[in-house]
Design an enzyme around this catalytic site. Sequence first.
Site, PDB file in Angstrom:
ATOM      1  N   ALA A  62     -21.558  15.071  36.661  1.00  0.00           N
ATOM      2  CA  ALA A  62     -22.289  14.680  37.867  1.00  0.00           C
ATOM      3  C   ALA A  62     -21.685  15.410  39.061  1.00  0.00           C
ATOM      4  O   ALA A  62     -20.596  15.976  38.982  1.00  0.00           O
ATOM      5  CB  ALA A  62     -22.208  13.173  38.067  1.00  0.00           C
ATOM      6  N   GLY A 108     -21.492  13.083  33.357  1.00  0.00           N
ATOM      7  CA  GLY A 108     -22.942  12.919  33.449  1.00  0.00           C
ATOM      8  C   GLY A 108     -23.696  13.887  32.561  1.00  0.00           C
ATOM      9  O   GLY A 108     -24.798  13.584  32.101  1.00  0.00           O
ATOM     10  N   GLU A 111     -23.755  12.264  29.278  1.00  0.00           N
ATOM     11  CA  GLU A 111     -24.646  11.100  29.365  1.00  0.00           C
ATOM     12  C   GLU A 111     -26.113  11.544  29.296  1.00  0.00           C
ATOM     13  O   GLU A 111     -26.938  10.889  28.660  1.00  0.00           O
ATOM     14  CB  GLU A 111     -24.348  10.322  30.648  1.00  0.00           C
ATOM     15  CG  GLU A 111     -23.009   9.602  30.581  1.00  0.00           C
ATOM     16  CD  GLU A 111     -22.589   8.959  31.891  1.00  0.00           C
ATOM     17  OE1 GLU A 111     -22.321   7.754  31.905  1.00  0.00           O
ATOM     18  OE2 GLU A 111     -22.520   9.676  32.918  1.00  0.00           O
ATOM     19  N   GLU A 131     -14.205  10.614  33.040  1.00  0.00           N
ATOM     20  CA  GLU A 131     -14.178   9.868  34.305  1.00  0.00           C
ATOM     21  C   GLU A 131     -12.862   9.145  34.581  1.00  0.00           C
ATOM     22  O   GLU A 131     -12.400   9.084  35.723  1.00  0.00           O
ATOM     23  CB  GLU A 131     -15.342   8.854  34.347  1.00  0.00           C
ATOM     24  CG  GLU A 131     -16.698   9.481  34.601  1.00  0.00           C
ATOM     25  CD  GLU A 131     -17.389   9.986  33.341  1.00  0.00           C
ATOM     26  OE1 GLU A 131     -18.571  10.352  33.421  1.00  0.00           O
ATOM     27  OE2 GLU A 131     -16.745  10.021  32.264  1.00  0.00           O
TER      28      GLU A 131
END
Length: 257
Positions: A62, A108, A111, A131
């Site tokens: 992300a 991300g 994900e 993370e």
Amino acid sequence: MGLLAYEVKDNVVVLTIQSPPANALSSNLLSDLSDNLDKIETDFGVKAVVLKGEGKFFSAGADIKEFTSQQNASDYQSLSEKGQQLFDRIEQFPIPVIAAIHGAALGGGLELAMACHIRIVTEHAKLGLPEVTLGIIPGFAGTQRLPNYVGTAKAYEMILTGQPISGSEAKAAGLANQVVEEEDVFDKALELAETIAAGSKLSINAVMGLIPYAKTDQFASGIQAEAKAFAGIFGSEDAKEGVQAFIEKRKPNFRDK
């Protein structure tokens, strides 16, 4: 140039993330992805989708700098929920989405890949949820999807250490469908998409609507809990330190508060 390239090959749409250098998932990129899904859904000729990244990576995560520009816990929770809703839409999509993963699918990026229906990976690709090394947690349903693929024990190990696994390890763990040579990943994904697209769209849509029933009802509760926890942790001092350390490329000094 848009953040996603849209190309039609017979009955297959190829979506290419083009946000160098890391193909980071910014809110603009996620918005473009949503718009492209709208376009695909209304095109009766499309029977399969291939999602890939341009350059060195599928997606390395992300957009951390964008995340840190948020002010309140409610902003973080809203950001998390928007990503979750988009990825849930991909998973529930009436047309199969195949992720062609090279380089890295991290945070991300993984994900997003986990929301796709099939994953083709290169042998040396890195797949992980790093993370915790930034003092935060996954926020786009990573804590809920990863155990479905690799089991709870491996999910604990991957998420708590933040250490990625290789494409070969991902295949062995159940996270990837096929592992291929670096130069073959897109061709293999496209070949698989074309094989699927040779079928009747009625059959494809029926299957896509049926397999999600296998998912437990706990998933919806789990992602709500994740979004809330994500928001709470992002406001911590450790999260600020972890993200700053990541930006400064140094080791974080966590104080557990």
